[in-house]
Design an enzyme around this catalytic site. Structure first.
Site, mmCIF file in Angstrom:
data_model
loop_
_atom_site.group_PDB
_atom_site.id
_atom_site.type_symbol
_atom_site.label_atom_id
_atom_site.label_comp_id
_atom_site.label_asym_id
_atom_site.label_seq_id
_atom_site.Cartn_x
_atom_site.Cartn_y
_atom_site.Cartn_z
ATOM 1 N N PRO A 191 14.874 -7.851 12.635
ATOM 2 C CA PRO A 191 13.592 -7.179 12.729
ATOM 3 C C PRO A 191 12.504 -7.649 11.761
ATOM 4 O O PRO A 191 12.621 -7.521 10.555
ATOM 5 C CB PRO A 191 13.927 -5.717 12.451
ATOM 6 C CG PRO A 191 15.375 -5.606 12.575
ATOM 7 C CD PRO A 191 15.905 -6.936 12.203
ATOM 8 N N GLU A 192 11.469 -8.193 12.341
ATOM 9 C CA GLU A 192 10.178 -8.254 11.686
ATOM 10 C C GLU A 192 9.293 -7.387 12.566
ATOM 11 O O GLU A 192 9.810 -6.733 13.481
ATOM 12 C CB GLU A 192 9.668 -9.699 11.605
ATOM 13 C CG GLU A 192 10.564 -10.552 10.709
ATOM 14 C CD GLU A 192 10.003 -11.939 10.430
ATOM 15 O OE1 GLU A 192 8.776 -12.058 10.298
ATOM 16 O OE2 GLU A 192 10.793 -12.883 10.354
ATOM 17 N N LYS A 234 7.211 -2.580 9.378
ATOM 18 C CA LYS A 234 8.554 -2.666 9.960
ATOM 19 C C LYS A 234 9.203 -1.287 10.129
ATOM 20 O O LYS A 234 10.394 -1.191 10.405
ATOM 21 C CB LYS A 234 9.433 -3.574 9.087
ATOM 22 C CG LYS A 234 8.865 -4.995 8.961
ATOM 23 C CD LYS A 234 9.566 -5.825 7.905
ATOM 24 C CE LYS A 234 8.776 -7.114 7.636
ATOM 25 N NZ LYS A 234 9.333 -7.890 6.515
ATOM 26 N N ARG A 284 12.839 -16.838 -0.686
ATOM 27 C CA ARG A 284 13.347 -16.958 0.677
ATOM 28 C C ARG A 284 13.372 -18.405 1.124
ATOM 29 O O ARG A 284 12.511 -19.205 0.735
ATOM 30 C CB ARG A 284 12.470 -16.152 1.655
ATOM 31 C CG ARG A 284 12.190 -14.733 1.211
ATOM 32 C CD ARG A 284 13.451 -13.933 0.989
ATOM 33 N NE ARG A 284 14.268 -13.892 2.173
ATOM 34 C CZ ARG A 284 14.090 -13.071 3.199
ATOM 35 N NH1 ARG A 284 13.122 -12.191 3.173
ATOM 36 N NH2 ARG A 284 14.886 -13.110 4.229
#
Length: 262
Positions: A2-3, A59, A248
């Site tokens: 999920p984004e 989100k 990231r």
DNA sequence: CAGGATGTTGGGTC
DNA sequence: CGACCCAACATCCT
């Protein structure tokens, strides 16, 4: 997964199957996902109520019960999903199951970081979600500018920061920076004349991702090159580079994405 | 077997 | 205060 686009797809699923419907039963196979209530508390708050049209901020999926009733808030983290089944059978990964007359919605999570909150009747959802910036999809250009004005540091870490802009994640940010031809480590302060490109890249990436219900991985998406045997820039065919930015894994094209003045 | 994964938080550093 | 960095969370996959 999920984004923002994945959560938007879950919001549509919720709208299709739950909006206007009465909750028959709430079961919580994994109580760990409840951070501010208990299985009993959740059941008491939702059973017998009808859901209104669900919303989303960044989100977070926000499922209100209308008339100032309680709001169910779900954050899927990295491995959560929302599934509808007509049978309502509990799946191994189910954390919360909402049963309706004709089936059930299942909040599922593999790594179990998913978070389900119950916002008490009358409270502002915003006050229960932690600090969140404006939603990346519904904000306007002026807000985008205001949020970046005066921000120090690099562009990727800024765009990833949920307190600044809510909804963008690792894949979307890599994708939009690639489209805007901006280096992930470029300083925000060096990009004043690239705001148009950043804005339109963000709009386009979000528009297509929301339509798909996830970040697409077609031939014109850098996302599809992630982890490929020989990752190449879909535009210029240069070998993509992989580095860590803002903590990231980051993929970018060294031939096309520039620092713009640094 | 070690390391990484689309997210967030809390702690520590400069 | 602002920005960065890392470990941790639990589980699966390469």
């Amino acid at each position: 997964m999920p984004e923002l686009p994945d959560v938007e797809a879950h919001r549509r699923t919720f709208a299709e199957h739950a909006a206007g419907r009465r909750v028959v039963e709430v079961t919580v196979p994994d109580p760990d996902v409840l951070t501010d209530t208990t299985p009993q508390g959740l059941g008491r708050a939702l059973s017998g109520r009808r859901f209104a049209e669900p919303g989303r901020h960044g989100k977070w999926l926000l499922a209100g019960t209308g008339d100032g009733g309680p709001v169910l808030a779900v954050h899927f983290r990295m491995t959560g999903t929302l599934a509808w089944t007509a049978e309502g059978d509990v799946h191994d990964d189910d954390a919360v199951v909402l049963r309706f007359e004709d089936g059930a919605l299942h909040v599922r999570t593999v790594r179990r970081f998913t978070e389900v909150r119950l916002i008490p009747a009358g409270d502002e959802p915003q006050d229960h979600l932690g600090p969140l910036g404006p939603d990346a999809w519904t904000m306007d250009r002026g807000t985008f500018d205001a949020v970046l004005d005066g921000r120090g540091g690099g562009i990727k870490s800024a765009l990833m920061e949920q307190e600044l802009i809510a909804g963008l994640g690792n894949l979307l940010v890599d994708e939009l920076l690639w489209r805007a031809r901006v280096h992930p480590r470029a300083a925000v302060a060096a990009l004043d004349d690239r705001r148009d490109e950043l804005w339109s890249a963000m709009r386009e990436v979000l528009r297509q991702s929301i339509a798909a219900g996830h970040v697409p991985s077609g031939p014109t998406w850098i996302n599809a090159q992630r982890g490929a045997d020989d990752p190449r820039c879909p535009r210029c065919d240069a070998a993509l580079r992989r580095t860590t930015v803002a903590g990231r894994t980051t993929w970018w094209c060294p031939a096309e994405q520039h620092l713009h003045g640094l």
